[in-house]
Design an enzyme around this catalytic site. Structure first.
Site, short mmCIF file in Angstrom:
data_model
loop_
_atom_site.label_atom_id
_atom_site.label_comp_id
_atom_site.label_asym_id
_atom_site.label_seq_id
_atom_site.Cartn_x
_atom_site.Cartn_y
_atom_site.Cartn_z
N HIS A 31 0.80 -1.23 0.00
CA HIS A 31 0.00 0.00 0.00
C HIS A 31 0.83 1.28 0.00
O HIS A 31 0.28 2.37 -0.11
CB HIS A 31 -0.96 0.03 1.19
C1 UD1 Z 1 -2.08 5.53 6.02
C2 UD1 Z 1 -0.76 5.96 6.63
C3 UD1 Z 1 0.26 4.84 6.48
C4 UD1 Z 1 -0.26 3.55 7.02
C5 UD1 Z 1 -1.57 3.22 6.33
C6 UD1 Z 1 -2.15 1.93 6.80
C7 UD1 Z 1 -0.29 8.38 6.47
C8 UD1 Z 1 0.57 9.38 5.81
N1 UD1 Z 1 -0.20 7.12 5.95
O1 UD1 Z 1 -1.87 5.39 4.63
O2 UD1 Z 1 1.42 5.19 7.19
O3 UD1 Z 1 0.67 2.51 6.82
O4 UD1 Z 1 -2.49 4.29 6.59
O5 UD1 Z 1 -3.36 1.62 6.23
O6 UD1 Z 1 -0.97 8.68 7.40
N2 UD1 Z 1 -9.36 4.83 2.02
C9 UD1 Z 1 -10.56 4.20 2.03
N3 UD1 Z 1 -11.10 3.84 3.23
C10 UD1 Z 1 -10.48 4.09 4.40
C11 UD1 Z 1 -9.25 4.77 4.39
C12 UD1 Z 1 -8.69 5.13 3.19
O7 UD1 Z 1 -11.15 3.94 0.99
O8 UD1 Z 1 -11.03 3.74 5.47
C13 UD1 Z 1 -8.72 5.19 0.73
C14 UD1 Z 1 -9.03 6.59 0.30
O9 UD1 Z 1 -9.23 6.58 -1.07
C15 UD1 Z 1 -7.75 7.33 0.63
C16 UD1 Z 1 -6.69 6.25 0.48
O10 UD1 Z 1 -7.33 5.04 0.85
O11 UD1 Z 1 -7.52 8.41 -0.20
C17 UD1 Z 1 -5.49 6.46 1.33
O12 UD1 Z 1 -5.83 6.68 2.71
P1 UD1 Z 1 -4.92 7.61 3.64
O13 UD1 Z 1 -5.42 7.60 5.03
O14 UD1 Z 1 -4.69 8.91 3.00
O15 UD1 Z 1 -3.51 6.91 3.62
P2 UD1 Z 1 -3.09 5.36 3.62
O16 UD1 Z 1 -2.53 5.04 2.29
O17 UD1 Z 1 -4.19 4.51 4.15
#
Ligand code: UD1
Length: 375
Positions: free
Chosen positions: A217
């Site tokens: 991821h």
């Molecule tokens: C975040 C953390 C990362 C961690 C990861 C674990 C930061 C900078 N990164 O990354 O360190 O390893 O979480 O999962 O904080 N999304 C969903 N549903 C959710 C959450 C996210 O669909 O419940 C999708 C959204 O499209 C979002 C993308 O995932 O834009 C990324 O989510 P985000 O929280 O920005 O960062 P992660 O890649 O999850």
């Protein structure tokens, strides 16, 4: 510290705990349990809402017995600035009304940094659990979050000796650093027996020791279709030898079809798994392939060989003492290292010092002492 003879004089420390994203929940669970078991603490839980899908959040609260958050800030997804700014603004209002004695943050996600900034600007001290980890790669958002959090936090609780060495090199006062072990391993040890009773393998059609578990991821791996395509090429060759099962993070799911140009992956894609099912998969896999930080530690604690699909790690003890091997994203390196393990002997490892299930207890002891709780 029973204090039974002076019931009126006891000072309770008001600790506001912050969690936002999936890897935070298994770290906050044992800490809340520890605080709530002592009459010297009063806890308040803020969920920032950075992760909001049930499979990324709610299910972890249920399975790990985490009390429902006192408040959910509901910040959701966004750019780094948006996500950080929303937590900052919304948490500031909570801090002004709750006025805790300290704010406790875990890990390195955007919510960790944002909560830290909100608190220190209001002169509320911060405790950072899992401090001092450094990959040396400032293009990783988590590395920036770690660096900035550690500069201003008052208590820096470290999981491994490298954490302390990094902090000292950055000029941090040694009095702020406390080597306490790993709260995520507190949760792993507390739940392993439960996980072993689940029907996870049967449900997914897997046999113990005869499958590879994959997670991916990191933006550096999954946001670049060319890099992701190269990774998938190597992984599909591995799958031809030992089947791969791949629980897909929402970030990765959106990028897979572009990287594959419309064709299907050879291996099994499944939904993000709940904590206990994922623990079962890590424990029983022949090998784990990952770019996660936490999974490198969990596989070391379990003794499962792990190959990290990154060029750097902030958790070097998993390589020097544990079962982790760094393989980057280069097809030839991945195939050489992984095939050698599938053909021969897996890397043997040791469980690092203080990864013994008692880290939360040590953290509560330090805070109790430093804040004069119960006196
Ligand atoms: C975040 C953390 C990362 C961690 C990861 C674990 C930061 C900078 N990164 O990354 O360190 O390893 O979480 O999962 O904080 N999304 C969903 N549903 C959710 C959450 C996210 O669909 O419940 C999708 C959204 O499209 C979002 C993308 O995932 O834009 C990324 O989510 P985000 O929280 O920005 O960062 P992660 O890649 O999850």
């Amino acid at each position: 510290m029973s204090g039974a003879s002076q019931p009126a004089a006891k000072k309770r420390v008001r600790v506001l705990c912050v969690a936002g994203a999936r890897p935070n929940f298994m770290k906050i669970a044992p800490l809340l349990r520890e605080f709530n078991s002592r009459d010297t603490f009063e806890s308040f839980l803020v969920h920032t809402g950075q992760h909001y899908d049930a499979r990324m959040s709610e299910n972890f609260f249920r399975d790990l017995g985490i009390p429902a958050p006192d408040i959910n800030l509901g910040v959701g997804s966004g750019t780094h600035a948006e996500q950080t700014a929303h937590v900052l603004m919304k948490l500031e209002a909570v801090l002004l009304s709750e006025r805790p004695d300290l704010v406790l943050v875990v890990g390195d996600v955007n919510s960790t940094l944002a909560a830290t900034i909100a608190a220190v600007k209001l002169d509320i001290p911060v405790a950072h659990v899992e401090a001092g980890l450094r990959s040396g790669d400032r293009t990783m958002p988590e590395e920036l979050n770690r660096l900035m959090t550690d500069v201003v936090a008052s208590w820096l609780f470290t999981t491994e000796a490298d954490g302390e060495a990094n902090l000292l090199r950055e000029g941090i006062d040694p009095a702020r650093i406390h080597f306490v072990g790993n709260v995520m391993i507190d949760t792993l040890l507390a739940n392993l027996e439960r996980a072993k009773k689940l029907d996870t393998l049967e449900r997914l059609g897997l046999t113990e020791g005869k499958f590879c578990l994959l997670t991916l991821h990191r933006p550096s791996n999954v946001d670049d279709p060319a890099r992701l395509a190269e990774l998938f090429g190597a992984l599909e060759e591995i799958h031809d030898r030992v089947p791969i099962v791949f629980p897909v993070h929402p970030r990765t799911a959106t990028n897979i079809s572009e990287a594959l140009g419309g064709r299907d992956l050879k291996f099994q894609i499944i939904e993000p798994q709940d904590y206990l099912d994922f623990l079962r998969l890590m424990a029983d896999a022949k090998i784990v392939l990952t770019d996660s930080g936490g999974v490198q530690e969990e596989t070391t604690a379990l003794g499962t060989p792990c190959f990290t699909l990154r060029d750097s790690t902030e958790r070097p003890i998993t390589v020097t003492h544990g079962t982790n091997t760094m393989v980057g994203a280069d097809r030839e390196v991945i195939l050489r290292e992984v095939m050698a393990t599938l053909d021969g002997k897996p890397k043997a490892g040791n469980v690092p010092d203080l990864w013994d299930g008692k880290a939360s207890e040590r953290i509560a002891n330090v805070l109790e002492r430093d804040l004069g709780a119960g006196s």
